[in-house]
Design an enzyme around this catalytic site. Structure first.
Site, short mmCIF file in Angstrom:
data_model
loop_
_atom_site.label_atom_id
_atom_site.label_comp_id
_atom_site.label_asym_id
_atom_site.label_seq_id
_atom_site.Cartn_x
_atom_site.Cartn_y
_atom_site.Cartn_z
N SER A 67 0.83 -1.21 0.00
CA SER A 67 0.00 0.00 0.00
C SER A 67 0.86 1.26 0.00
O SER A 67 0.52 2.27 -0.61
CB SER A 67 -0.91 0.00 1.24
OG SER A 67 -1.80 -1.08 1.19
N HIS B 68 -38.39 -19.85 1.52
CA HIS B 68 -38.14 -19.44 2.91
C HIS B 68 -37.60 -18.01 2.89
O HIS B 68 -36.61 -17.73 2.19
CB HIS B 68 -37.14 -20.38 3.59
CG HIS B 68 -37.60 -21.79 3.66
ND1 HIS B 68 -38.75 -22.16 4.33
CD2 HIS B 68 -37.08 -22.93 3.14
CE1 HIS B 68 -38.91 -23.47 4.23
NE2 HIS B 68 -37.92 -23.96 3.50
N ARG C 156 -11.94 13.98 -13.74
CA ARG C 156 -11.13 13.24 -12.77
C ARG C 156 -12.01 12.27 -12.01
O ARG C 156 -13.02 12.67 -11.41
CB ARG C 156 -10.46 14.22 -11.80
CG ARG C 156 -9.59 13.48 -10.79
CD ARG C 156 -8.68 14.38 -10.03
NE ARG C 156 -7.86 13.59 -9.14
CZ ARG C 156 -6.71 13.96 -8.65
NH1 ARG C 156 -6.22 15.15 -8.95
NH2 ARG C 156 -6.02 13.17 -7.86
N GLU D 109 -4.76 -4.13 -6.68
CA GLU D 109 -5.02 -2.76 -7.20
C GLU D 109 -5.57 -1.84 -6.12
O GLU D 109 -6.44 -1.00 -6.37
CB GLU D 109 -5.89 -2.80 -8.45
CG GLU D 109 -5.07 -3.26 -9.62
CD GLU D 109 -5.57 -2.82 -10.98
OE1 GLU D 109 -5.51 -3.66 -11.88
OE2 GLU D 109 -6.00 -1.67 -11.17
N1 COS Z 1 -3.94 11.34 -9.79
C1 COS Z 1 -2.92 12.20 -9.94
N2 COS Z 1 -2.07 12.53 -8.93
C2 COS Z 1 -2.29 11.96 -7.73
C3 COS Z 1 -3.34 11.06 -7.51
C4 COS Z 1 -4.19 10.75 -8.60
N3 COS Z 1 -5.20 9.90 -8.45
N4 COS Z 1 -3.30 10.64 -6.22
C5 COS Z 1 -2.27 11.28 -5.65
N5 COS Z 1 -1.66 12.07 -6.56
C6 COS Z 1 -0.52 12.95 -6.35
C7 COS Z 1 -0.83 13.97 -5.25
O1 COS Z 1 -1.43 15.11 -5.81
C8 COS Z 1 0.54 14.27 -4.70
O2 COS Z 1 1.19 15.16 -5.58
P1 COS Z 1 2.40 16.13 -5.12
O3 COS Z 1 3.65 15.35 -5.27
O4 COS Z 1 2.34 17.25 -6.09
O5 COS Z 1 2.15 16.53 -3.70
C9 COS Z 1 1.24 12.93 -4.80
O6 COS Z 1 0.57 12.19 -5.81
C10 COS Z 1 1.24 12.14 -3.49
O7 COS Z 1 -0.09 11.91 -3.12
P2 COS Z 1 -0.48 11.45 -1.64
O8 COS Z 1 0.08 12.41 -0.66
O9 COS Z 1 -1.94 11.20 -1.62
O10 COS Z 1 0.33 10.08 -1.51
P3 COS Z 1 0.42 9.00 -0.36
O11 COS Z 1 1.82 8.60 -0.18
O12 COS Z 1 -0.33 9.46 0.85
O13 COS Z 1 -0.30 7.72 -1.00
C11 COS Z 1 -2.10 6.24 -1.52
C12 COS Z 1 -1.57 7.69 -1.40
C13 COS Z 1 -2.02 5.48 -0.23
C14 COS Z 1 -3.55 6.41 -1.93
C15 COS Z 1 -1.30 5.51 -2.64
O14 COS Z 1 0.00 5.22 -2.20
C16 COS Z 1 -1.97 4.23 -3.09
O15 COS Z 1 -2.90 4.24 -3.91
N6 COS Z 1 -1.49 3.07 -2.59
C17 COS Z 1 -1.99 1.79 -3.02
C18 COS Z 1 -1.18 1.30 -4.15
C19 COS Z 1 -1.83 0.15 -4.82
O16 COS Z 1 -2.96 0.23 -5.26
N7 COS Z 1 -1.09 -0.94 -4.91
C20 COS Z 1 -1.59 -2.11 -5.56
C21 COS Z 1 -0.57 -2.57 -6.53
S1 COS Z 1 -0.93 -2.15 -8.13
S2 COS Z 1 -1.66 -3.84 -8.78
#
Ligand code: COS
Length: 408
Positions: free
Chosen positions: A132, A277, A310, A362
């Site tokens: 994650s 049922h 978005r 995912e």
């Molecule tokens: N689209 C575009 N940009 C995005 C975005 C999106 N959907 N989500 C986040 N960002 C950008 C943010 O705007 C931020 O940008 P800046 O660098 O300009 O500040 C940056 O990415 C970091 O975002 P955030 O602070 O939300 O990141 P986190 O480290 O808190 O992580 C989560 C967010 C936990 C949601 C993310 O790490 C995640 O989705 N993890 C799960 C990964 C996953 O699905 N793994 C499965 C494997 S793939 S099969």
């Protein structure tokens, strides 16, 4: 105006996908699950009839279908067998970052490869210590002249053992957290090591492998988007692919609902079919509602993408709700079958095992809730356009990094 009517083309596509699932996947799904067999023959047929690589643009040999159409196909594949469906659909996950951030040459070569022959690609983000928490990854990519050298290991890689190329995320600046990650296309023949095939609880027909890069050299032009902008690319990719995964969960739930409702009409206890049922009838009713509600969230998240809005929130709503619903519906389907539901001779225990991964891959259901909480609490304008990563930015980035390397 809200209109849930599919176009004739979308209806035809759904019928094609359904017939394929019914004729080519369903008859063998339980055997493939038992043996963990790789579905090569089915992949080749699905590729032949045009059910793979649906989002690849026409310019690179694909049909360039809309996201809603992709979700219609994914629901049918999930209905047929989500293990085989995952093997068929994983190219979409690997290809999305290439479509978003690849140079024209990279897109032509690697997207073209998928459309010319039934070849596969894998998305390599997760690591043993970074699931994650994407920013915690340890794989590195170091620029050396006109090449990047990649070192590290990725786990739980779908189709990893059979892929011809990989989309790989690696740290290009170890101290910059999420702002130090870049994405690359790594061809299989660039000394990629496939370490381990996982023996899984469900989706046993899909291949899940560990992939290791040991001083793996790739051309610098295989960088996707700008250096150190890979995290955003990964998030943009997941916004695009989670609706499809959620659609697959709808397919699993629908299959479980159909099996359970048929069985409830046949199985007689206390002198009447168990559907008579109320305890059972209400379970069937809840299953039906969960399938319908999940599908609506999936369609909403896909349509937003198609309209250039978005869809981060909608895509997490769809993934979270469909995955959790698929789990609940399949558990209830086993309950409707009673003791027989626990026996492998009957169809629903496979669906229950398959459904579990939907809450994990995912982005877990907990990560989806994290995204949803952030999005609703920050109150983002729901008509905000999709963030973009243009080819122009990519070309500028490659040119800049070439200049930097030349002057270093
Ligand atoms: N689209 C575009 N940009 C995005 C975005 C999106 N959907 N989500 C986040 N960002 C950008 C943010 O705007 C931020 O940008 P800046 O660098 O300009 O500040 C940056 O990415 C970091 O975002 P955030 O602070 O939300 O990141 P986190 O480290 O808190 O992580 C989560 C967010 C936990 C949601 C993310 O790490 C995640 O989705 N993890 C799960 C990964 C996953 O699905 N793994 C499965 C494997 S793939 S099969």
């Amino acid at each position: 105006m809200v209109d849930f009517t599919l176009t004739d083309e979308q209806k035809d596509l759904r019928e094609l996908a359904h017939n394929f699932a019914e004729r080519e996947i369903r008859p063998v799904a339980w055997d493939y699950d038992r043996d963990g067999t790789w579905p090569q023959a089915i992949i080749e047929k699905a590729w032949e009839v045009g059910l793979m690589n649906t989002h690849v643009a026409e310019a690179y040999g694909g049909p360039g279908l809309d996201y809603l159409s992709g979700c219609l196909i994914e629901e049918e594949m999930g209905w047929g067998c989500s293990g085989i469906g995952t093997s068929l659909m994983a190219n979409g996950l690997a290809a999305a970052p290439v479509s978003l951030g690849g140079s024209e040459e990279v897109k032509k070569r690697y997207l073209g490869m998928l459309c010319e022959e039934p070849k596969l690609a894998s998305f390599c983000l997760t690591e043993p210590d970074a699931g994650s928490d994407v920013s915690g990854m340890k794989t590195t990519a170091v620029r050396r002249g006109d090449k990047y050298v990649i070192n590290g290991s990725k786990c739980f890689i779908t189709n990893g053992g059979y892929a011809d190329w990989y989309t790989v995320y690696a740290k290009t600046d170890k101290d910059a957290g999420h702002r130090g990650i870049s994405a690359f296309v790594v061809p299989r023949d660039a000394s990629v090591i496939v370490d381990k095939k996982e023996d899984k609880m469900g989706q046993r027909a899909s291949n899940t492998a560990t992939i290791t890069f040991n001083d793996t050299e790739i051309p610098a032009e295989n960088l996707l988007g700008e250096e150190n902008h890979g995290f955003k690319l990964a998030m943009m990719t997941l916004d695009r692919t989670r609706p499809g995964v959620a659609a697959m969960a709808v397919g699993i739930a629908r299959a479980a609902f159909e099996f359970a409702s048929e069985y409830s009409k046949e199985r007689v206890q206390f002198g009447v079919p168990i559907a008579m049922h109320q305890a059972v009838a209400f379970m069937i009713a809840d299953m039906a509602t969960k399938v319908e509600a999940s599908r609506l969230l999936v369609w909403q998240s896909a349509v937003q993408l198609d309209e250039g809005i978005r869809n981060t929130l909608a895509s997490s709503h769809a993934k979270r709700f469909s995955a959790d619903s698929a789990m609940e519906v399949t558990v209830d389907a086993v309950q409707v079958y009673g003791g027989y539901g626990f026996i492998k001779e009957y169809p629903v225990e496979k669906l229950m095992r398959d459904a579990k991964i939907m809450q994990l891959y995912e982005g877990t259901s907990q990560i989806q809730r994290l995204v949803i909480a952030r999005e609703v609490l920050m109150g983002r304008d729901i008509s905000e356009p999709q963030p973009e990563l243009t080819t122009k930015e990519t070309e500028v980035a490659v040119a800049q990094s070439e200049t930097a390397a030349a002057t270093a």
